[in-house]
Design a protein around this motif. Structure first.
Motif, mmCIF file in Angstrom:
data_model
loop_
_atom_site.group_PDB
_atom_site.id
_atom_site.type_symbol
_atom_site.label_atom_id
_atom_site.label_comp_id
_atom_site.label_asym_id
_atom_site.label_seq_id
_atom_site.Cartn_x
_atom_site.Cartn_y
_atom_site.Cartn_z
ATOM 1 N N MET A 58 -0.207 -14.198 5.870
ATOM 2 C CA MET A 58 -0.324 -13.213 5.062
ATOM 3 C C MET A 58 -1.736 -13.144 4.716
ATOM 4 S SD MET A 58 2.234 -11.962 1.866
ATOM 5 C CE MET A 58 3.517 -11.875 3.033
ATOM 6 N N ALA A 59 -2.044 -11.624 4.634
ATOM 7 C CA ALA A 59 -3.707 -11.438 4.226
ATOM 8 C C ALA A 59 -3.629 -10.515 2.818
ATOM 9 C CB ALA A 59 -4.451 -10.799 5.327
ATOM 10 N N LYS A 60 -4.540 -10.558 2.095
ATOM 11 C CA LYS A 60 -4.829 -10.054 0.951
ATOM 12 C C LYS A 60 -5.981 -8.998 1.346
ATOM 13 C CE LYS A 60 -4.562 -12.010 -3.040
ATOM 14 N NZ LYS A 60 -4.644 -12.719 -3.989
ATOM 15 N N ILE A 61 -5.610 -7.586 1.509
ATOM 16 C CA ILE A 61 -6.257 -6.508 1.761
ATOM 17 C C ILE A 61 -6.609 -5.601 0.623
ATOM 18 C CG2 ILE A 61 -6.750 -4.564 3.346
ATOM 19 C CD1 ILE A 61 -4.899 -6.158 5.267
ATOM 20 N N THR A 62 -7.963 -5.270 0.550
ATOM 21 C CA THR A 62 -8.358 -4.305 -0.537
ATOM 22 C C THR A 62 -8.750 -2.825 -0.100
ATOM 23 O OG1 THR A 62 -9.236 -6.135 -1.930
ATOM 24 C CG2 THR A 62 -9.916 -3.764 -2.492
ATOM 25 N N TYR A 63 -7.733 -1.935 -0.479
ATOM 26 C CA TYR A 63 -8.045 -0.520 -0.169
ATOM 27 C C TYR A 63 -8.500 0.200 -1.446
ATOM 28 C CZ TYR A 63 -4.294 -1.700 3.148
ATOM 29 O OH TYR A 63 -3.398 -2.420 4.240
ATOM 30 N N ILE A 64 -9.853 0.807 -0.956
ATOM 31 C CA ILE A 64 -10.593 1.653 -2.008
ATOM 32 C C ILE A 64 -10.520 3.167 -1.818
ATOM 33 C CG2 ILE A 64 -12.729 1.822 -3.292
ATOM 34 C CD1 ILE A 64 -13.468 -1.058 -2.290
ATOM 35 N N HIS A 106 -11.254 6.961 -2.238
ATOM 36 C CA HIS A 106 -12.609 7.640 -2.216
ATOM 37 C C HIS A 106 -13.053 7.758 -3.681
ATOM 38 C CE1 HIS A 106 -15.699 10.132 -0.979
ATOM 39 N NE2 HIS A 106 -15.670 11.255 -1.950
ATOM 40 N N ASN A 107 -12.257 7.935 -4.785
ATOM 41 C CA ASN A 107 -12.695 8.087 -6.037
ATOM 42 C C ASN A 107 -12.768 6.566 -6.821
ATOM 43 O OD1 ASN A 107 -10.164 6.760 -6.732
ATOM 44 N ND2 ASN A 107 -9.201 8.585 -7.546
ATOM 45 N N GLY A 108 -12.820 5.699 -5.901
ATOM 46 C CA GLY A 108 -13.120 4.098 -6.337
ATOM 47 C C GLY A 108 -11.971 3.457 -7.019
ATOM 48 N N THR A 109 -10.874 3.964 -7.038
ATOM 49 C CA THR A 109 -9.595 3.022 -7.348
ATOM 50 C C THR A 109 -9.280 2.071 -6.325
ATOM 51 O OG1 THR A 109 -8.646 5.181 -8.498
ATOM 52 C CG2 THR A 109 -7.144 3.487 -7.911
ATOM 53 N N GLU A 110 -9.211 0.891 -6.860
ATOM 54 C CA GLU A 110 -8.839 -0.308 -5.887
ATOM 55 C C GLU A 110 -7.393 -0.708 -5.969
ATOM 56 O OE1 GLU A 110 -11.362 -3.644 -6.005
ATOM 57 O OE2 GLU A 110 -13.288 -2.268 -6.170
ATOM 58 N N HIS A 111 -6.885 -0.957 -4.719
ATOM 59 C CA HIS A 111 -5.617 -1.233 -4.427
ATOM 60 C C HIS A 111 -5.500 -2.832 -3.637
ATOM 61 C CE1 HIS A 111 -3.812 2.494 -5.844
ATOM 62 N NE2 HIS A 111 -5.131 2.984 -4.777
ATOM 63 N N VAL A 112 -5.302 -3.992 -4.257
ATOM 64 C CA VAL A 112 -5.301 -5.118 -3.447
ATOM 65 C C VAL A 112 -3.873 -5.671 -3.263
ATOM 66 C CG1 VAL A 112 -5.915 -7.587 -3.638
ATOM 67 C CG2 VAL A 112 -7.323 -5.920 -4.685
ATOM 68 N N VAL A 113 -3.446 -5.629 -2.246
ATOM 69 C CA VAL A 113 -2.121 -5.976 -1.713
ATOM 70 C C VAL A 113 -2.283 -7.083 -0.591
ATOM 71 C CG1 VAL A 113 -1.374 -3.603 -2.177
ATOM 72 C CG2 VAL A 113 -2.091 -4.147 0.167
ATOM 73 N N GLU A 114 -0.834 -7.754 -0.582
ATOM 74 C CA GLU A 114 -0.672 -8.516 0.341
ATOM 75 C C GLU A 114 0.069 -8.094 1.604
ATOM 76 O OE1 GLU A 114 1.118 -12.192 -0.918
ATOM 77 O OE2 GLU A 114 -1.049 -12.927 -2.044
ATOM 78 N N VAL A 115 -0.485 -8.213 2.684
ATOM 79 C CA VAL A 115 0.268 -7.599 3.914
ATOM 80 C C VAL A 115 0.525 -8.567 4.873
ATOM 81 C CG1 VAL A 115 -0.125 -6.112 5.940
ATOM 82 C CG2 VAL A 115 -1.209 -5.593 3.612
#
Length: 107
Positions: free
Chosen positions: A1-7, A9-18
């Protein structure tokens, strides 16, 4: 499993495990991350899962295949070095910590 950060365009970050074996696009879709449309469902046929890979990760990912290069021609404001189709990035432990920035819009 990897923790991926999706940012977004407005700068809001989402860190999820995939989970390993999924794609970066599927990780976004399954976790309701806005900004990745994935209209073709991951068939590398639409470019609506385009994202910019953080510069620290560019050289750590597999090279783009010809089909991905061709589809990126249709993506919004590509960056030759950083643009990737997230449907083509298979998640593994090696991607733990990956950061992707989402474009202002998908075409």
């Amino acid at each position: 499993m990897a923790k991926i950060t999706y940012i977004e365009h407005n700068g809001t970050e989402h860190v999820v495990e995939v989970a390993n074996g999924l794609t970066v696009m599927e990780g976004a879709r399954d976790n309701g991350i806005p900004g990745i449309d994935a209209d073709c469902g991951g068939a590398c046929a639409c470019s609506t899962c385009h994202a910019y890979v953080h510069p620290d990760w560019v050289d750590r990912l597999p090279a783009k295949e010809e089909m991905e290069e061709d589809m990126l021609d249709f993506a919004y404001e590509t960056d030759p070095a950083r643009s990737r189709l997230t449907c083509q990035l298979k998640v593994s432990d090696a991607l733990d910590g990956l950061v992707v920035n989402l474009p202002e819009r998908q075409i």
